[in-house]
Design an enzyme around this catalytic site. Structure first.
Site, PDB file in Angstrom:
ATOM      1  CG  HIS A 122      -1.961   0.977   1.307  1.00 29.31           C
ATOM      2  ND1 HIS A 122      -1.741   2.308   1.608  1.00 29.31           N
ATOM      3  CD2 HIS A 122      -3.307   0.851   1.121  1.00 29.31           C
ATOM      4  CE1 HIS A 122      -2.901   2.958   1.604  1.00 29.31           C
ATOM      5  NE2 HIS A 122      -3.864   2.104   1.309  1.00 29.31           N
ATOM      6  CG  ASP A 199       0.124  -2.520   6.185  1.00 29.64           C
ATOM      7  OD1 ASP A 199      -0.842  -2.600   6.960  1.00 29.64           O
ATOM      8  OD2 ASP A 199       0.040  -2.010   5.045  1.00 29.64           O
ATOM      9  CD  GLN A 202      -7.034  -4.974   3.849  1.00 29.57           C
ATOM     10  OE1 GLN A 202      -7.983  -5.704   4.068  1.00 29.57           O
ATOM     11  NE2 GLN A 202      -7.172  -3.708   3.500  1.00 29.57           N
ATOM     12  CE  LYS A 225      -7.581  -0.451   5.722  1.00 29.17           C
ATOM     13  NZ  LYS A 225      -8.416  -0.233   4.532  1.00 29.17           N
ATOM     14  CB  CYS A 368      -3.723   2.840  -1.821  1.00 29.29           C
ATOM     15  SG  CYS A 368      -4.951   4.104  -1.481  1.00 29.29           S
TER      16      CYS A 368
END
Length: 413
Positions: A122, A199, A202, A225, A368
């Site tokens: 991202h 990261d 997700q 999220k 992104c």
């Protein structure tokens, strides 16, 4: 196949019509919907406990502070941190990465050092490192993809060296859906003395996360999220590393003592939480963690594997539809419940617009991840992403509408 009975009734936004059709929300990779208990937590704070935290001795401030700090405890337990002060509240994962980049990166990287990241990142995990590399003279190297469009672990091993000082990598790609082997990446990185940032935007909402098992140095995620509000996220960092890092922002709350010619900053976690924080949002994020925990992250993960398997099974019925990422995994295991795709001759934005007329919300664009799309030689893609409040029936309705939309465009092309 039912996760829990009547779960959709707990998400008010899902019980509406769009263009006269019942909403089917397939854009949870961009942001998740919020259950009533989270909305109630926001309302309760503003109606009952609205006061600043850490600064007052009156009842409202005490209650607000207790609820705010309780959310820190919940997050620490949720990702299995062994120290609540290793959890730093931020606005979002983007701010968390920038915090590490400017506080640690700017003070530790030097000319000739190397930062490793991947081509699937991202933008939030690319741009901060590009800025810091330019300012410090460090170099960035990018891990490539396999032929199956997964992370190429062999290529990672080939570019990892004693020059590597940081590996900043996504756990689950928001475009390809692949789940990267972060435990092995961390182990290999530490063997050459490199720090590791994950990261987890997700992955934290969808699968159990154990930072002690991963052994990463930092991990970031965004509340919006994971059924929480927008404007709140968090940074996990190992205590000894966070203690070695200077403050990211200056102002109130992060200080110990202030004089006209100097100041001293506070202890963890407050030295990284300058100014009045997003109090209501942090409290509501804690309630979102409660909600996910009550359902069970193993339960959510297992259910989404079934959804993912079924989504790909149905998408593969459609001719001229190209799915990106490693899709040949049985039973939906090893990847996220999302699919980025293109249909030959039809722009993703056109698909998204016509599907919206059927009440179906999907994403279109570059998600992104412009460098990844450029590598795949596409300008953009459509993406359907699912969460535990989606159903097999919604997948079926999506496929029917998608086929009809494709047929419509085929006739006019």
């Amino acid at each position: 196949m039912t996760l829990i009975q009547n779960i959709r009734n707990e998400f008010p936004v899902l019980n509406q019509t769009i263009q006269g059709k019942s909403l089917i929300y397939l854009d949870s990779a961009a942001t998740s919907q919020k259950p009533t208990v989270v909305l109630d937590a926001l309302r309760h704070y503003y109606e009952k406990d609205n006061a600043n935290v850490h600064r007052g001795s009156h009842s409202l401030s005490i209650r607000a502070t207790e609820s705010y700090e309780a959310s820190r405890d919940k997050l620490a337990k949720f990702i299995n941190s062994n120290d609540r002060e290793e959890i730093i509240f931020t606005r979002n994962a983007t701010e968390s990465i920038n915090l590490v980049a400017y506080s640690w990166g700017l003070n530790n990287l030097k000319p000739g050092d190397e930062i490793l990241t991947s081509v699937m990142e991202h933008h939030s995990n690319l741009i901060p490192w590009q800025i810091i590399a330019k300012q410090t003279g460090a170099n960035i190297k990018y891990i490539q993809l396999t032929e199956n469009e997964d992370l190429d672990l062999d290529h990672f091993k080939s570019i990892l060296s004693k020059k590597t000082k940081l590996v900043s990598i996504v756990h689950v790609s928001n475009m390809l859906g692949c789940m990267n082997p972060v435990e092995e990446i961390t182990r290999l990185s530490h063997s050459v003395g490199a720090k590791v940032l994950i990261d987890a935007c997700q992955s934290v909402p969808h699968t159990p996360i154990d930072v002690q098992n991963i052994d990463c140095d930092w991990l970031v995620a965004s509340g919006h999220k994971m059924c929480g509000p927008s404007g709140i996220g968090f940074l996990y960092g190992k205590r000894e590393i966070l203690e070695s890092m200077p403050p990211f922002l200056g102002g109130g709350e992060m200080i110990d003592k202030v004089f006209l010619d100097h100041f001293t900053y506070g202890e963890l976690p407050h030295k990284f939480e300058a100014g009045t924080p997003a109090i209501a949002e942090a409290i509501a994020l804690g309630r979102a963690v409660d909600y996910l925990t009550e359902i069970g992250m193993d339960t959510i993960h297992s259910y989404e594997e079934q959804l993912s398997s079924y989504l790909f099974q149905r998408l593969e019925e459609i001719p001229d539809l190209r799915i990106y990422g490693g899709t040949k995994i049985k039973n939906g295991t090893g990847r996220a419940a999302l699919a980025s795709f293109n249909v030959n001759g039809i722009h993703g934005s056109d698909l998204s617009t016509l599907l919206d007329n059927e009440g179906i919300a999907i994403r279109s664009g570059d998600h992104c991840t412009q460098p990844l799309h450029r590598l795949l030689q596409i300008s953009g893609s459509a993406r359907a992403s699912l969460y535990f409040y989606n159903t097999l029936e919604e997948v079926d309705e999506f496929i029917v509408a998608l086929k009809e939309t494709i047929n419509f465009f085929t006739k006019i092309i």
